[in-house]
Each structure stands twice: as structure tokens, then as C-alpha cells.
Design an enzyme around this catalytic site. Structure first.
Site, PDB file in Angstrom:
ATOM      1  N   LYS A  53       0.845  -1.208   0.000  1.00  0.00           N
ATOM      2  CA  LYS A  53       0.000   0.000   0.000  1.00  0.00           C
ATOM      3  C   LYS A  53       0.877   1.252   0.000  1.00  0.00           C
ATOM      4  O   LYS A  53       0.617   2.206  -0.724  1.00  0.00           O
ATOM      5  CB  LYS A  53      -0.950  -0.022   1.211  1.00  0.00           C
ATOM      6  N   GLN A  97      -4.955  -1.919   9.536  1.00  0.00           N
ATOM      7  CA  GLN A  97      -4.832  -3.191   8.829  1.00  0.00           C
ATOM      8  C   GLN A  97      -5.405  -4.340   9.666  1.00  0.00           C
ATOM      9  O   GLN A  97      -5.113  -4.458  10.859  1.00  0.00           O
ATOM     10  CB  GLN A  97      -3.346  -3.447   8.486  1.00  0.00           C
ATOM     11  N   ASP A 120     -11.354   2.949   4.227  1.00  0.00           N
ATOM     12  CA  ASP A 120     -11.678   1.524   4.100  1.00  0.00           C
ATOM     13  C   ASP A 120     -13.192   1.321   4.078  1.00  0.00           C
ATOM     14  O   ASP A 120     -13.665   0.224   3.759  1.00  0.00           O
ATOM     15  CB  ASP A 120     -11.097   0.733   5.286  1.00  0.00           C
TER      16      ASP A 120
END
Ligand code: GUN
Length: 287
Positions: A53, A97, A120
Site C-alpha cells: 500500500k 490493517q 476503508d
């Protein structure tokens, strides 16, 4: 029939190129889109995803920062970092994460990300907006699946889509996106009785159960579009999806490989959401 292979790496590269123009326009206004990634513990797969990422952010011209938190730290350590990032004007997007180490409550942590920085799309408000048909930030993996389907020109309206997997981050939001596009959607899981009987009725079959080899050729309708969201690490090394690629590609019309299918699209969509977050921050500042 041998399926056409949907190249997620090429599609993601193309999307990053398109985003570059939006990033340059923001930079011309003095704003560099910024993404903060919190990674707790030492899950080796998470470390790989997070570094991918960060690399993709750099390639697209974004600022990114990784906040590594010791796996033994209390939840408060993550929440304190989040509070700082929520207030930091250089940061437009924040992700934590997953999976989190045992003892950390993922739900509580996700709800602590400022809704306007929740790139997200895991905050209940963003998931609720998707349910209501007015999406704001939507989860990146299902967005990437929809983008791949659209780029392949796959018809959705009036087609039967079967999603194998019911997670909050893939199966459920993807089902909502397919419903919004007029597909008839069945959501099942690896324990569904006669799973093959259900999947064989799919015009579009999405495997997102995290079980290697779950879908074999006998479970696929000839000519179906098959999207493999699984990323399973084998004990002997290597990565496979949930679909038996070699046999299913002889039955499907379109298929995604693992690696190189949905994975890079997730990262591209994360960057797209972060750029959108930065654009919204600029617009709200100007208003
Ligand atoms: N772990 C696996 N997929 C994802 C994702 O899309 N976002 C986050 N934050 N963690 C993940």
C-alpha cells in the site's frame, strides 16, 4: 471454452495513472493526499500488504505513513494514535490493517476512525450509507471487484450473482453493490449445503471465503464470470485463491488470477478513496 483472464495488475496501473491527474490538481492547490496505515502486531502477511500500500501511494504521488504498534500494546495505544491522526490535517485517509492481534477489538477501533477519513469504509456510518443506496466511502475490495467487472463489460442487471463469503469487508458490501446494479444476488458461505448446486446457477460467481480450492470446475456454470477474492498462503509457500484456477478457466468465460487479480485492485481503490477524501477536505475548507 478457455476463459479470458482479467488482469488486475494492468487495470490497477491504469487507474493509478488516471488518479495521477487528480493528485496533480490537488498538489497545484497545495494539498498532497495523505494516507495513514496503522498496523498492530507482527502478522507477516499484514506487513506485506502494508508495504504494498505504501509503495502504491508513492507511485501515485500520495504521502503515506505507517504507524506500527507493538502487538502486546493495549487497545488504548491504537486509539491514541487514531485520535492524533483524526486531527492531523496532512492525513486524509486512515486505515487499520486487519486482522488485529488478539485482545484488540476491531469493531471499536474501526468506529474510532473519523468518518470523513474512513477510506476503508468500515465505519458503520459508511456501511449504512451503502445499505441506503447513497455510498460515501465503500470497502476497497468489493469496489475493486465491481471495477474489474465493469472494465470487462460484464452485464450485471438481470444476472444471477452468487457471492461465497459473508464478511463485513467483502461479501456483505459486495452483495449490496451488486444489488444496487440490478443483479439477483445469492450470498452463501463455505458451509452452505450443496454449495455447488448454488454456485452452478451463477452467471457471476465471486469466491471470498478464504478456503483454498473451494470452487472447482464442476461448481461453475459454463460461460460464467469467476472472480476470486481469496488470498491463501500455502504452508509450502506461494499464494492461491479460493478457485481451482487451472480447471475453472476451462469452463468460465472470464476469470481473475491469484495473485494479480483482485489484490492490486483493492490497493488502487484505497488510493482512489484517499484522493476523494483529500478532494472533499479541500472543498469543505473552501466552503
Ligand atoms: N485486511 C485484509 N483486507 C483488508 C482491507 O481491505 N483493509 C484492511 N484495513 N485490512 C484488510
Amino acid at each position: 471454452m478457455t476463459a479470458k483472464i482479467l488482469d488486475g495488475n494492468a487495470a490497477a496501473r491504469h487507474i493509478r495513472g488516471q488518479l495521477r491527474e487528480r493528485v496533480d490538481a490537488l498538489k497545484a492547490r497545495g494539498v498532497t493526499p495523505g494516507l495513514a496505515v496503522i498496523v498492530a502486531g507482527d502478522n507477516p502477511a499484514s506487513k506485506v500488504y502494508v508495504s504494498n500500500k505504501a509503495k502504491a501511494c508513492a507511485e501515485a504521488g500520495l504521502h503515506s505513513e505507517v504507524h506500527a504498534i507493538d502487538g502486546g500494546s493495549p487497545e488504548r495505544a491504537v486509539l491514541t494514535t487514531l485520535e492524533k491522526l483524526n486531527r492531523d490535517p496532512r492525513i486524509h485517509g486512515i486505515i487499520v490493517q486487519l486482522p488485529l492481534p488478539r485482545g484488540l477489538n476491531a469493531e471499536r477501533i474501526m468506529q474510532s476512525i473519523a468518518v470523513e477519513k474512513d477510506v476503508d469504509g468500515f465505519n458503520w456510518r459508511n456501511l449504512g450509507a451503502l445499505v441506503g443506496g447513497h455510498p460515501s466511502f465503500s470497502p476497497c475490495t468489493p469496489l475493486g471487484v465491481m471495477e474489474l467487472l465493469d472494465r470487462a463489460g460484464a452485464a450485471l442487471e438481470g444476472r444471477h450473482a452468487v457471492v461465497v463469503g459473508r464478511s463485513n469487508i467483502v461479501g456483505k458490501p459486495l452483495a449490496l453493490m451488486l444489488i444496487a446494479r440490478g443483479a439477483t444476488v445469492t450470498v452463501c458461505n463455505s458451509k452452505t449445503p450443496d454449495l455447488g448446486g448454488v454456485t452452478r446457477r451463477a452467471d457471476i460467481l465471486v469466491a471470498a471465503a478464504g478456503k483454498p480450492g473451494l470452487i472447482d470446475a464442476a461448481m461453475v456454470k459454463p460461460g460464467a464470470v469467476v472472480i476470486d477474492v481469496g488470498i491463501n498462503r500455502l504452508p509450502q509457500g506461494g499464494i492461491v485463491g479460493d478457485v481451482e484456477f487451472a480447471s475453472v478457466k476451462e469452463v468460465a468465460s472470464l476469470i481473475t488470477p491469484v495473485p494479480g487479480g483482485v489484490g492490486p485492485m483493492t490497493v488502487a481503490m484505497l488510493i482512489a478513496n484517499t484522493v476523494t477524501a483529500a478532494e472533499r477536505a479541500v472543498t469543505s475548507r473552501a466552503a
